[in-house]
Enzyme design. Structure first.
Site, PDB file in Angstrom:
ATOM      1  N   SER A  19       0.841  -1.202   0.000  1.00  0.00           N
ATOM      2  CA  SER A  19       0.000   0.000   0.000  1.00  0.00           C
ATOM      3  C   SER A  19       0.869   1.241   0.000  1.00  0.00           C
ATOM      4  O   SER A  19       1.609   1.504   0.944  1.00  0.00           O
ATOM      5  CB  SER A  19      -0.907   0.011   1.234  1.00  0.00           C
TER       6      SER A  19
ATOM      7  N   ASP B  43      -4.736   3.702  -1.885  1.00  0.00           N
ATOM      8  CA  ASP B  43      -5.800   4.046  -0.941  1.00  0.00           C
ATOM      9  C   ASP B  43      -6.299   5.462  -1.165  1.00  0.00           C
ATOM     10  O   ASP B  43      -5.587   6.420  -0.872  1.00  0.00           O
ATOM     11  CB  ASP B  43      -5.266   3.935   0.490  1.00  0.00           C
TER      12      ASP B  43
ATOM     13  N   MET C 165      -8.856   8.338  -0.070  1.00  0.00           N
ATOM     14  CA  MET C 165      -9.707   8.734   1.064  1.00  0.00           C
ATOM     15  C   MET C 165     -10.221  10.148   0.833  1.00  0.00           C
ATOM     16  O   MET C 165      -9.466  11.011   0.374  1.00  0.00           O
ATOM     17  CB  MET C 165      -8.890   8.717   2.361  1.00  0.00           C
TER      18      MET C 165
ATOM     19  N   MET D 271     -11.679  -5.657   5.800  1.00  0.00           N
ATOM     20  CA  MET D 271     -10.842  -4.658   6.493  1.00  0.00           C
ATOM     21  C   MET D 271     -10.470  -5.208   7.862  1.00  0.00           C
ATOM     22  O   MET D 271     -11.335  -5.558   8.660  1.00  0.00           O
ATOM     23  CB  MET D 271     -11.603  -3.330   6.655  1.00  0.00           C
TER      24      MET D 271
ATOM     25  N   MET E  30     -11.977   4.620  -0.459  1.00  0.00           N
ATOM     26  CA  MET E  30     -12.632   4.880   0.833  1.00  0.00           C
ATOM     27  C   MET E  30     -13.316   6.229   0.715  1.00  0.00           C
ATOM     28  O   MET E  30     -12.923   7.220   1.348  1.00  0.00           O
ATOM     29  CB  MET E  30     -11.586   4.854   1.956  1.00  0.00           C
TER      30      MET E  30
ATOM     31  N   HIS F   8      -1.244  -1.358  -4.308  1.00  0.00           N
ATOM     32  CA  HIS F   8      -2.503  -0.983  -3.651  1.00  0.00           C
ATOM     33  C   HIS F   8      -2.535   0.530  -3.435  1.00  0.00           C
ATOM     34  O   HIS F   8      -1.595   1.102  -2.857  1.00  0.00           O
ATOM     35  CB  HIS F   8      -2.587  -1.722  -2.308  1.00  0.00           C
TER      36      HIS F   8
ATOM     37  N   ASP G 190      -6.619  -6.014   4.648  1.00  0.00           N
ATOM     38  CA  ASP G 190      -5.981  -4.705   4.587  1.00  0.00           C
ATOM     39  C   ASP G 190      -5.960  -4.088   5.982  1.00  0.00           C
ATOM     40  O   ASP G 190      -7.011  -3.815   6.550  1.00  0.00           O
ATOM     41  CB  ASP G 190      -6.790  -3.831   3.618  1.00  0.00           C
TER      42      ASP G 190
ATOM     43  N   HIS H 282      -8.362   1.070  -3.946  1.00  0.00           N
ATOM     44  CA  HIS H 282      -9.271   0.927  -2.803  1.00  0.00           C
ATOM     45  C   HIS H 282      -9.870   2.296  -2.508  1.00  0.00           C
ATOM     46  O   HIS H 282      -9.193   3.181  -1.989  1.00  0.00           O
ATOM     47  CB  HIS H 282      -8.454   0.391  -1.605  1.00  0.00           C
TER      48      HIS H 282
HETATM   49  C1  DX5 Z   1      -6.207   1.708   5.751  1.00  0.00           C
HETATM   50  C2  DX5 Z   1      -5.724   1.476   4.331  1.00  0.00           C
HETATM   51  C3  DX5 Z   1      -4.604   0.527   4.271  1.00  0.00           C
HETATM   52  C4  DX5 Z   1      -3.343   0.961   4.966  1.00  0.00           C
HETATM   53  C5  DX5 Z   1      -2.752  -0.251   5.612  1.00  0.00           C
HETATM   54  O1  DX5 Z   1      -7.299   2.527   5.714  1.00  0.00           O
HETATM   55  O2  DX5 Z   1      -6.768   0.968   3.545  1.00  0.00           O
HETATM   56  O3  DX5 Z   1      -4.308   0.102   2.944  1.00  0.00           O
HETATM   57  O4  DX5 Z   1      -2.414   1.548   4.110  1.00  0.00           O
HETATM   58  O5  DX5 Z   1      -1.691   0.141   6.397  1.00  0.00           O
HETATM   59  P1  DX5 Z   1      -0.905  -0.826   7.377  1.00  0.00           P
HETATM   60  O6  DX5 Z   1      -0.445  -1.988   6.553  1.00  0.00           O
HETATM   61  O7  DX5 Z   1       0.214   0.040   7.859  1.00  0.00           O
HETATM   62  O8  DX5 Z   1      -1.852  -1.214   8.464  1.00  0.00           O
HETATM   63 ZN    ZN Z   2      -6.411  -0.087   1.484  1.00  0.00          ZN
END
Ligand code: DX5
Ligand code: ZN
Length: 216
Positions: A8, A35, A37, A137, A68, A33, A175, A66
């Site tokens: 990620s 993320d 947000m 999650m 969010m 990956h 994740d 992903h």
């Molecule tokens: C959390 C994200 C993850 C995050 C995971 O909201 O979706 O992808 O980057 O981070 P680690 O592996 O550090 O828990």
């Molecule tokens: Zn993620």
């Protein structure tokens, strides 16, 4: 089949993002990956399309996006334009999930559905045949570096059972809080794809860490 590893980028050094993507390109990672947000669905804002476009041009790995964000269906075309392999939306963010999955497939992408820790796997019963990946999650979404939620192991097993009972070919991804301690337990529970942020990018040798996770 060996588990797939999806580092990620959220945990990368954004001052040197090209170097970080190059590290992933040269590693045994399977996917990258990403993320996204929006500060509404989750209490944090990461990056948007200008950054995603730059990263997509640098990456040689399939993109695992992903989202969010609320109303992810508004962005299917823009996510497709990145050359995305897997577009994952949150169950909790989609009023018309069945239609959104159709639109993702129509755009030529694989469709993933993410479940927050408080959402039961059974909510996917009526759409499981339209899903290519269930993202369980294993922390509350929004931040990297959080502690793994133990109950997630049961959810992974439940997801595997739901998939098997429907005859679907869906993968199970996890994740959040994936470490050298939690990863073997997750693999044993039936996970196919491990997302790893801090475990990879905070390692002294990130590329080696990816190989280690791959070989567990
Ligand atoms: C959390 C994200 C993850 C995050 C995971 O909201 O979706 O992808 O980057 O981070 P680690 O592996 O550090 O828990
Ligand atoms: Zn993620």
């Amino acid at each position: 089949m060996n588990q797939l590893i999806a580092p990620s980028l959220l945990a990368a050094d954004f001052g040197h993002v090209a170097d970080e993507v190059a590290m992933v390109n040269g590693s045994n990672a399977d996917w990258l990956h990403l993320d996204v947000m929006d500060g509404v669905f989750v209490p944090n804002i990461s990056f948007g399309f200008p950054v995603l476009e730059a990263v997509s041009k640098l990456s040689t790995k399939p993109l695992d996006v992903h989202l969010m964000i609320v109303q992810p269906e508004r962005y299917v075309r823009q996510v497709q334009a990145l050359g995305t392999y897997m577009m994952t939306v949150h169950y909790e963010a989609c009023t018309h999930l069945h239609r959104t999955l159709f639109e993702i497939h129509e755009a030529g992408m694989k469709a993933g559905v993410a479940l927050n820790p408080s959402t039961p796997v059974s909510m996917l019963k009526d759409v499981i045949e339209d899903i290519d990946m269930v993202l369980v999650m294993t922390v509350n979404p929004g931040f990297g570096g959080q502690k793994f939620i133990e109950h997630s192991l049961d959810k992974v097993r439940e997801a595997r059972e739901l998939i098997a009972s429907s005859g679907s070919q869906a993968l199970v991804e996890v994740d959040g809080g994936v470490t050298l301690t939690t990863a073997p337990r997750l693999i044993e529970a039936g996970v196919n794809v491990l997302v790893t942020g801090s475990t990879v990018f905070r390692a002294s040798n990130p590329s080696q860490m990816i190989s280690t996770l791959k070989e567990l």
